[in-house]
Design an enzyme around this catalytic site. Structure first.
Site, mmCIF file in Angstrom:
data_model
loop_
_atom_site.group_PDB
_atom_site.id
_atom_site.type_symbol
_atom_site.label_atom_id
_atom_site.label_comp_id
_atom_site.label_asym_id
_atom_site.label_seq_id
_atom_site.Cartn_x
_atom_site.Cartn_y
_atom_site.Cartn_z
ATOM 1 C CG ASP A 86 -0.251 -0.031 2.528
ATOM 2 O OD1 ASP A 86 0.682 -1.030 2.534
ATOM 3 O OD2 ASP A 86 -0.648 0.563 3.465
ATOM 4 C CD GLU A 144 3.557 -0.958 7.546
ATOM 5 O OE1 GLU A 144 3.718 -0.909 8.695
ATOM 6 O OE2 GLU A 144 3.665 0.055 6.790
#
Length: 412
Positions: A86, A144
């Site tokens: 991400d 994350e």
């Protein structure tokens, strides 16, 4: 001027793969996606894994992707290698030909490089399949930065389904010279919690404070008192952080408001200190509110656990890194108060997490993570790919290696 370390020979295959690694990373960098929205990234990763001939599994934690490289005759349980996918809600500085094409979105923490390195490891190991003694699980994890994608993947059965016996992850680090590797046994990164405190008083006219219960005074006193939590309650040999990052109250200079809002973050490296800091922060806020005739509304949001490296796994990672970057470029890392959700894997499996240098002062690549100017020296990519591949090829950890983190617990 500090110069980057010169890496040792990292294998012809990894060096030859460098242009592909850069291309992968830049493709991902141009199209960043936030936590649990990594649909394009997930499609990209699945396509590349299939092209490499891996067995591909999708839909774990929504956008998560798992690739399996089967050993011809496995002699040990699988090893898991992880990359996070991400990006962040940050507007990248202009002028880069590989810069983000999505307004307000940017890979400002190196996750695009992590994905490229793990794809590179899959390519390298595919060419060395005959040397594999166990299956390799390539875990491409969403979310994350927020949302704890590692925890969600575990809750959705990742470990029970694929049964790895150990886990590893690398994090590119722009503040460390390219060609260096930093790892330590034991606590590596901090546990993280956040709190919101609403101090509720009685508003009124600023010229008549005696008719009010002023939440601003209570909140201001609380901010100062919170600094004593670490200074006077935590053992000075135990690291901890209490930071108030948000303080909001009032809208006019002559009005005492009803409510003052404080938000902050807590960092710690052991469960005992974590519990202590949580308790004392709440107590300090309650006492400050009560002393001013106000009341406290408090919420604690449990964040990621401590990243705890298994000593044997950390030693294994150090040895593999010595073979890739040279023994003199492998360093004992200092614990970092930043948080990382790979901790959830290390609660369940022995393994290790390390920082791979990706900064280059001579090229102006030294902006911190989560900065609009963040970048990496892409010379780190083949080093990371080779290191991950070597970890998969190394013998399994000896019996007795254990998961290092304390079990996560629900905040109340």
């Amino acid at each position: 001027m500090r110069t980057p370390h010169r890496p040792a020979a990292s294998g012809v295959q990894a060096r030859e793969l460098a242009p592909q690694l850069v291309a992968w990373r830049r493709t991902l960098h141009r199209q960043p996606e936030l936590a649990f929205e990594e649909h394009r990234t997930s499609d990209f990763v699945a396509h590349e894994l299939e092209a490499l001939g891996l067995e591909v599994h999708r839909g774990i934690a929504g956008t998560g992707v798992v690739g399996i490289l089967r050993a011809s005759g496995p002699q040990a349980p699988p090893v898991l290698l992880r990359a996070d996918m991400d990006a962040l809600p940050i507007q990248e500085v202009p002028g880069r030909d590989y810069g983000s094409q999505v307004p307000g979105r940017m890979h400002a923490c190196g996750h695009d490089g992590h994905v490229a390195m793990l794809l590179g490891a899959a390519a390298l190991l595919g060419a060395r399949r005959e040397r594999l003694e166990r299956d390799v699980i390539f875990c491409f994890q969403p979310a994350e930065e927020q949302g704890g994608g590692a925890r969600v993947m575990i809750e959705e059965g990742l470990l029970e389904r694929f049964r790895p016996s150990e886990a590893y992850a690398l994090h590119l680090w722009s503040l460390l010279p390219v060609g260096t590797l930093h790892v330590r046994p034991g606590p590596m990164m901090a546990a993280q919690d956040e709190f919101t405190a609403r101090i509720v008083g009685r508003g009124g006219h600023g010229a008549a404070p005696h008719e009010t219960r002023d939440p601003i005074v209570a909140a201001a006193q609380a901010v100062g008192m919170l600094q004593s939590v670490v200074a006077r309650n935590v053992d000075p040999l135990e690291p901890a952080v209490v930071t108030v990052g948000r303080f909001e109250a009032g809208r006019a200079p002559n009005v005492i408001p009803e409510v003052a809002l404080l938000e902050g973050t807590l960092r710690s490296f052991s469960w005992e200190v974590r519990e202590l800091v949580r308790r004392r922060v709440r107590e300090v806020l309650e006492h400050a509110a009560r002393a001013a005739g106000c009341r406290l509304e408090f919420e604690l949001r449990e964040g990621y656990p401590v990243v705890v490296n298994d000593p044997a796994a950390a030693a294994k990672l150090r040895q593999a890194a010595s073979d890739v970057v040279g023994e003199t470029a492998v360093f004992e890392a200092r614990p970092l108060a930043a948080a990382e959700d790979f901790a959830y894997f290390l609660e369940r499996l022995p393994g290790a997490f390390a920082l791979l240098g990706a900064g280059n002062e001579g090229r102006g690549i030294q902006a911190p993570h989560h900065s609009p100017e963040f970048d990496i020296d892409e010379a780190a990519l083949p080093l990371g790919a080779e290191l991950l591949a070597r970890l998969a090829l190394a013998p399994a950890l000896p019996p007795g290696s254990t998961a290092g983190g304390a079990p996560s617990r629900t905040a109340t």
